[in-house]
Design a protein around this motif. Structure first.
Motif, short mmCIF file in Angstrom:
data_model
loop_
_atom_site.label_atom_id
_atom_site.label_comp_id
_atom_site.label_asym_id
_atom_site.label_seq_id
_atom_site.Cartn_x
_atom_site.Cartn_y
_atom_site.Cartn_z
N VAL A 119 37.06 50.28 54.28
CA VAL A 119 36.60 51.29 53.33
C VAL A 119 35.26 50.82 52.78
O VAL A 119 35.12 49.67 52.34
N SER A 120 34.28 51.72 52.79
CA SER A 120 32.95 51.40 52.28
C SER A 120 32.52 52.50 51.32
O SER A 120 32.68 53.68 51.61
N VAL A 121 32.00 52.10 50.17
CA VAL A 121 31.47 53.04 49.19
C VAL A 121 29.98 52.76 49.08
O VAL A 121 29.57 51.69 48.65
N GLN A 122 29.19 53.75 49.50
CA GLN A 122 27.73 53.60 49.58
C GLN A 122 27.06 54.49 48.54
O GLN A 122 27.40 55.67 48.41
N ASP A 123 26.09 53.92 47.81
CA ASP A 123 25.38 54.71 46.80
C ASP A 123 23.89 54.74 47.10
O ASP A 123 23.41 54.06 47.99
N THR A 124 23.19 55.55 46.33
CA THR A 124 21.73 55.65 46.46
C THR A 124 21.07 55.14 45.18
O THR A 124 20.08 55.70 44.73
N GLY A 125 21.63 54.08 44.63
CA GLY A 125 21.12 53.50 43.40
C GLY A 125 19.98 52.52 43.65
O GLY A 125 19.39 52.50 44.73
N PRO A 126 19.68 51.67 42.65
CA PRO A 126 18.53 50.77 42.73
C PRO A 126 18.72 49.59 43.67
O PRO A 126 17.77 48.89 44.00
N GLY A 127 19.96 49.35 44.10
CA GLY A 127 20.22 48.19 44.94
C GLY A 127 20.49 46.95 44.11
O GLY A 127 20.36 46.95 42.89
N ILE A 128 20.88 45.89 44.80
CA ILE A 128 21.24 44.63 44.15
C ILE A 128 20.44 43.52 44.81
O ILE A 128 20.29 43.49 46.03
N SER A 129 19.94 42.61 44.01
CA SER A 129 19.17 41.50 44.56
C SER A 129 20.06 40.64 45.45
O SER A 129 21.24 40.45 45.18
N LYS A 130 19.48 40.13 46.54
CA LYS A 130 20.24 39.34 47.52
C LYS A 130 20.95 38.15 46.89
O LYS A 130 22.08 37.83 47.24
N GLU A 131 20.28 37.49 45.94
CA GLU A 131 20.89 36.31 45.32
C GLU A 131 22.10 36.65 44.47
O GLU A 131 22.90 35.78 44.13
N ASN A 132 22.28 37.92 44.11
CA ASN A 132 23.42 38.32 43.28
C ASN A 132 24.55 38.99 44.06
O ASN A 132 25.57 39.35 43.47
N LEU A 133 24.41 39.16 45.37
CA LEU A 133 25.42 39.89 46.15
C LEU A 133 26.80 39.25 46.11
O LEU A 133 27.80 39.96 46.15
N THR A 134 26.88 37.95 46.04
CA THR A 134 28.20 37.31 45.93
C THR A 134 28.57 37.07 44.47
O THR A 134 29.74 37.17 44.11
N ALA A 135 27.59 36.77 43.63
CA ALA A 135 27.87 36.47 42.22
C ALA A 135 28.48 37.65 41.48
O ALA A 135 29.28 37.45 40.55
#
Length: 190
Positions: A119-135
């Motif tokens: 299941v994937s939920v995809q948005d058209t928001g501002p995105g997330i910085s790569k360094e915060n993807l796991t945090a």
């Protein structure tokens, strides 16, 4: 009088928000300690997605966010605690709407992948910085994008979602590029 009613309404809303925060903290603590009780049974995720969308639709309408579900004809049946998976769906879809710009879109993808449910939920928001993807899946963590600083949240929802999916023997992660939106994905064994 009218002013007192307004103040009481604000107090009631904030009290409910605090109760939700305490309950979320307690739930997360129980999950981390292995004390949360799960009730697993074979189920189709489709009705849960429709229920989550129905509950969140007013928020999407208020922001003029288009909601769409793309699924295979028959996603695999998986053993799940339906209430807990519904909690994950509410969190992912609610966050996607919250962080999507007015007039944007949120798309939910449901499919079988290697015999597992994805299941994937995809948005058209501002995105997330790569360094915060796991945090962002750790408690009290949120991405600190300047464009999303005004968004309220406790930083507990994704941590709880991670605990729920892990308890199901699944995996959860996010994919994103700044300015290109985000996808929050979980996979459950079938």
């Amino acid at each position: 009088n009218e002013n007192q009613k307004k103040l009481l309404t604000i107090i009631a809303k904030e009290s409910n928000r605090l109760i939700e925060l305490v309950n979320s903290s307690l739930d997360l603590s129980k999950m981390e300690a292995g004390m949360m009780v799960f009730h697993f049974s074979p189920a189709d995720i489709t009705p849960l997605i429709h229920k989550a969308l129905e509950e969140i639709e007013p928020l999407a309408m208020a922001k003029k966010v288009h909601l769409e579900v793309e699924r295979q004809e028959r996603p695999p049946i998986v053993k799940m605690d339906q209430e807990k998976i519904l909690q994950v769906l509410r969190n992912f879809i609610g966050n996607a709407i919250k962080f999507t710009f007015e007039g944007g879109a949120v798309k939910i993808w449901v499919r079988s992948e290697g015999g597992k449910l994805r299941v994937s939920v995809q948005d058209t928001g501002p995105g997330i910085s790569k360094e915060n993807l796991t945090a962002i899946f750790e408690k009290f963590q949120q991405d600190t994008l300047a464009s999303s600083r005004h968004m309220k949240g406790t930083g507990l929802g994704l941590a709880i979602a991670k605990q729920i999916i892990t308890a199901h023997g699944g995996k959860v992660w996010a994919e994103s590029e700044l300015g290109q939106g985000s996808s929050f994905i979980f996979v459950l064994p079938a």
